[in-house]
Each structure stands twice: as C-alpha cells, then as structure tokens.
Design a protein around this motif. Sequence first.
Motif, PDB file in Angstrom:
ATOM      1  N   ILE A 135       7.606  13.883  -7.234  1.00 13.44           N
ATOM      2  CA  ILE A 135       6.603  12.836  -7.077  1.00 13.44           C
ATOM      3  C   ILE A 135       5.296  13.377  -6.506  1.00 13.44           C
ATOM      4  O   ILE A 135       4.219  12.859  -6.805  1.00 13.44           O
ATOM      5  N   SER A 136       5.358  14.417  -5.698  1.00 13.97           N
ATOM      6  CA  SER A 136       4.141  14.930  -5.065  1.00 13.97           C
ATOM      7  C   SER A 136       3.134  15.396  -6.108  1.00 13.97           C
ATOM      8  O   SER A 136       3.482  15.739  -7.229  1.00 13.97           O
ATOM      9  N   LYS A 137       1.885  15.428  -5.711  1.00 13.56           N
ATOM     10  CA  LYS A 137       0.797  15.661  -6.658  1.00 13.56           C
ATOM     11  C   LYS A 137       0.922  16.981  -7.402  1.00 13.56           C
ATOM     12  O   LYS A 137       0.665  17.056  -8.594  1.00 13.56           O
TER      13      LYS A 137
ATOM     14  N   GLY B 251      -1.431   4.429  -4.488  1.00 13.50           N
ATOM     15  CA  GLY B 251      -2.388   5.203  -5.274  1.00 13.50           C
ATOM     16  C   GLY B 251      -1.736   6.328  -6.056  1.00 13.50           C
ATOM     17  O   GLY B 251      -2.179   6.662  -7.156  1.00 13.50           O
ATOM     18  N   ARG B 252      -0.668   6.915  -5.498  1.00 10.72           N
ATOM     19  CA  ARG B 252       0.046   7.977  -6.223  1.00 10.72           C
ATOM     20  C   ARG B 252       0.763   7.401  -7.429  1.00 10.72           C
ATOM     21  O   ARG B 252       0.802   8.030  -8.503  1.00 10.72           O
TER      22      ARG B 252
ATOM     23  N   ALA C   8       0.824  -1.210   0.000  1.00 10.10           N
ATOM     24  CA  ALA C   8       0.000   0.000   0.000  1.00 10.10           C
ATOM     25  C   ALA C   8       0.859   1.262   0.000  1.00 10.10           C
ATOM     26  O   ALA C   8       0.472   2.292  -0.553  1.00 10.10           O
ATOM     27  N   THR C   9       2.033   1.184   0.618  1.00  8.27           N
ATOM     28  CA  THR C   9       3.003   2.283   0.604  1.00  8.27           C
ATOM     29  C   THR C   9       4.348   1.723   0.172  1.00  8.27           C
ATOM     30  O   THR C   9       4.788   0.688   0.682  1.00  8.27           O
TER      31      THR C   9
ATOM     32  N   ASN D 264       1.135   6.928 -13.517  1.00  7.81           N
ATOM     33  CA  ASN D 264       1.061   6.139 -14.740  1.00  7.81           C
ATOM     34  C   ASN D 264      -0.187   6.457 -15.548  1.00  7.81           C
ATOM     35  O   ASN D 264      -0.147   6.516 -16.778  1.00  7.81           O
ATOM     36  N   ARG D 265      -1.290   6.699 -14.866  1.00  5.87           N
ATOM     37  CA  ARG D 265      -2.534   7.064 -15.565  1.00  5.87           C
ATOM     38  C   ARG D 265      -2.360   8.379 -16.314  1.00  5.87           C
ATOM     39  O   ARG D 265      -2.767   8.497 -17.483  1.00  5.87           O
TER      40      ARG D 265
END
Length: 283
Positions: A217-219, A76-77, A64-65, A82-83
Amino acid sequence: MNLPFVSGALLAAAVAAVAASALPASAEVAPRSPAEAALRQNLARSLTSFNKGDFEGYLHDMEATVSYNGIEVPRGRLHEINRDLKQSFGNLKMRYRSVAINEMGDLDANVTTVAEFRGSTSNYDATGLPATYVEVGEVTSLYRRTPQGWRSGVMQVAWNDSFIDIGRPFSMLGFTSLPTLLGASQTYRFRLHVADDALEGSRVEYAYAVVPLATVISKNGAEEVYKSLRFTPVGREGVDQVVRAPAKPGTYTHVMVVPKLWSRNEQETLLGHKIYTRLVQVE
C-alpha cells in the motif's frame, strides 16, 4: 523487465480497501429501515462516482484515515491508488456481485460487498502491449452514523485476487491454489505449470514472494517489492516447492510475476506477462 509491468498490479491489491462503497443497479432492493436506505444511497453515489473516474466522490463517505485490516491508510493514498489504476486502464469499471447491510443498533452498521473491477488498454504503461485487468474481493466495512451522515473508517478484507495479463496470452495453472489463510510459520505448497509453446527460443520465468500488505500500500511499495523479486525459469516439469508462511501474524500479499520471453540473435523480446496478487491472512 521494466518496473511499469509490475507496479500497477501490486497497487491493485489495495483497491479493495475502498470496496464497501457501492451498489449495482441490478441489485437494488427495498430498504428495511431509514438507516439502510441512507446507506444504500451512499453506496449508489460511490459506484456512480467510481465509474466516472471521480475518486473524491467515490471516497465521499470515508474518514480522513481508514483502518484497512489494521493498517492505517490516509484517504488521500486511497485516492492515489485508484487514480493510478485508472491511468493504466482508462476504461476501468466496477460492479458489485453482492451487497449485505447489517444494522447494529441505531448508530452502527456493517456493509459487506463482493466487488469486481475490470479494465483493459491497448498500450499498457506506454509499452505498446495490450493488457487486461480483473480484481475481485470481499470487504466488510464498519459504518457509523455521524452529524455528517453515515461514514466508514474501518474495513476488513476477507479475500482479494488481482490479475493483470499483458501482451500475448499463454496458459498457466497455479495461482488459484495459493492459500488465503495460514498459521504463523505454517508450510504450504507452491505449484506452477505453464503450457508448452511451439515457438522456438521462447521461455517462461517466474518470481514469487509473500510481502506485508503495508508495503504494497505504501507509495513506493511496488518498487521495493520489484527490487526484491528473483526470477527463475519454469521447466517442462513446472514448479513444485514447499514454502513457509511468515512468522509474524498479519495481512500479507502473495505476489506472482510470470513473464514469457523470446530470444533470437542475442535479442530478447517480451511476449506476454502475467502479474497476480492475492491477500493472505497469517494468524
């Protein structure tokens, strides 16, 4: 220059964080043990899923992490990264140049892969310009056998290069000279040379920065990095300057953005755009 030109490539540096999850059909070899056979089955499933655009399937064996070069990243990140890349390059595909599995006892194994991503589009982020994307990187992933099967939560990237070429192509030298390993506060030379263009009114600019991988990497990291970039014209003599590495050890990303512009009658047109990232470890 619009933000969409830079956001895709900056996020692409994080794609290799999940690059220990596939095996090309051409590289299949007989497994030496049941553990290796199970890991190769995991890898094959992940590769097939990625090339179908099924990123849940691609990340099926990730915790999960995930610890990526010491940075804690939610699975999820990784799915979002990739999406987003797939949305920019609809024909995005991945293959593995090499896969090495090293068992460490009955419960642990290292999987080292050299991954290559390729994609193209005729309309990059609704700009009307064609673009191509290439990324190559080496990742070592630590797998552990659990009641749910072999799973990975620790990854280390040794090197990673990402290229996006947008619009009209033009020749350039300099990116491949950027180092992948530096001492804290060590100096190095940044050099950039661009071929002459006979088109009157054209010019080339560049922006270069070294930023923490965690920011990339952050959103909202791409937007933060873009806002900090400062563009400077590239003269006929090119660019040759001494740069100092960050003082704090860790994993960083070289970011180089090189637009080619054409000005006429007080109007400016973007002819071509190159966006490059490369990981660098500061020790």
